[in-house]
Write a protein that holds these residues in place. Structure first.
Motif, short mmCIF file in Angstrom:
data_model
loop_
_atom_site.label_atom_id
_atom_site.label_comp_id
_atom_site.label_asym_id
_atom_site.label_seq_id
_atom_site.Cartn_x
_atom_site.Cartn_y
_atom_site.Cartn_z
N ASP A 187 5.69 1.57 4.66
CA ASP A 187 4.72 0.97 3.75
C ASP A 187 5.35 0.12 2.66
OD1 ASP A 187 2.70 2.17 5.14
OD2 ASP A 187 2.51 3.87 3.79
N SER A 188 6.59 0.43 2.29
CA SER A 188 7.22 -0.26 1.16
C SER A 188 7.85 -1.60 1.55
CB SER A 188 8.28 0.63 0.54
OG SER A 188 9.30 0.90 1.49
N TYR A 189 8.02 -1.87 2.84
CA TYR A 189 8.68 -3.10 3.26
C TYR A 189 7.72 -4.28 3.21
CZ TYR A 189 12.46 -0.13 4.84
OH TYR A 189 13.48 0.78 4.90
N GLU A 190 8.17 -5.36 2.57
CA GLU A 190 7.33 -6.56 2.40
C GLU A 190 7.69 -7.66 3.39
OE1 GLU A 190 4.76 -6.99 0.26
OE2 GLU A 190 4.95 -4.89 -0.32
N SER A 191 8.84 -7.53 4.08
CA SER A 191 9.23 -8.57 5.04
C SER A 191 9.77 -7.92 6.30
CB SER A 191 10.29 -9.50 4.43
OG SER A 191 11.53 -8.83 4.34
N GLU A 192 9.72 -8.67 7.37
CA GLU A 192 10.21 -8.17 8.65
C GLU A 192 11.72 -7.94 8.61
OE1 GLU A 192 10.16 -9.11 13.43
OE2 GLU A 192 9.44 -10.64 12.06
#
Length: 110
Positions: A42-47
């Motif tokens: 959930d915390s990742y904003e980019s691939e």
């Protein structure tokens, strides 16, 4: 084993236990569904961020001895502008996207 509609069933193996079931015409389709439901992304904003922390998933194809092994990751992304009505009503502003990389196929010995 292929169903009448051409789809196949895959079961996720976690610590040797059969857990969730996913359906798809190809193993990758089922793996992508599994990737979007992984915990802790959930915390990742980019691939790129998520890919560095990939998780190995193992999908047993029902009716066979094949286990499809993938590295999977997921990240949060903004919802598209043409999102469906139910997303607009619930004011959903982000969606979970996933990707996988096939590592191989293993066979279970009986």
């Amino acid at each position: 084993m292929v169903r009448e509609d051409g789809k196949r069933n895959f079961v996720m193996l976690e610590n040797g236990e059969k857990t969730k079931q996913f359906t798809g015409r190809m193993p990758r389709q089922a793996a992508l569904k599994a990737a979007r439901r992984l915990e802790g992304y959930d915390s990742y904003e980019s691939e790129d961020e998520a890919k560095d922390d990939a998780t190995e998933i193992r999908l047993l194809e029902r009716g066979t001895d094949r286990v499809h092994v993938y590295d999977a990751w997921a990240w949060r992304d903004t919802a598209p502008n043409d999102k469906p009505g139910w997303m607009q009503q619930n004011e959903v502003s982000s969606v979970t996207r996933g990707n996988v990389s096939k590592q191989g196929i293993e066979h279970i010995e009986k």
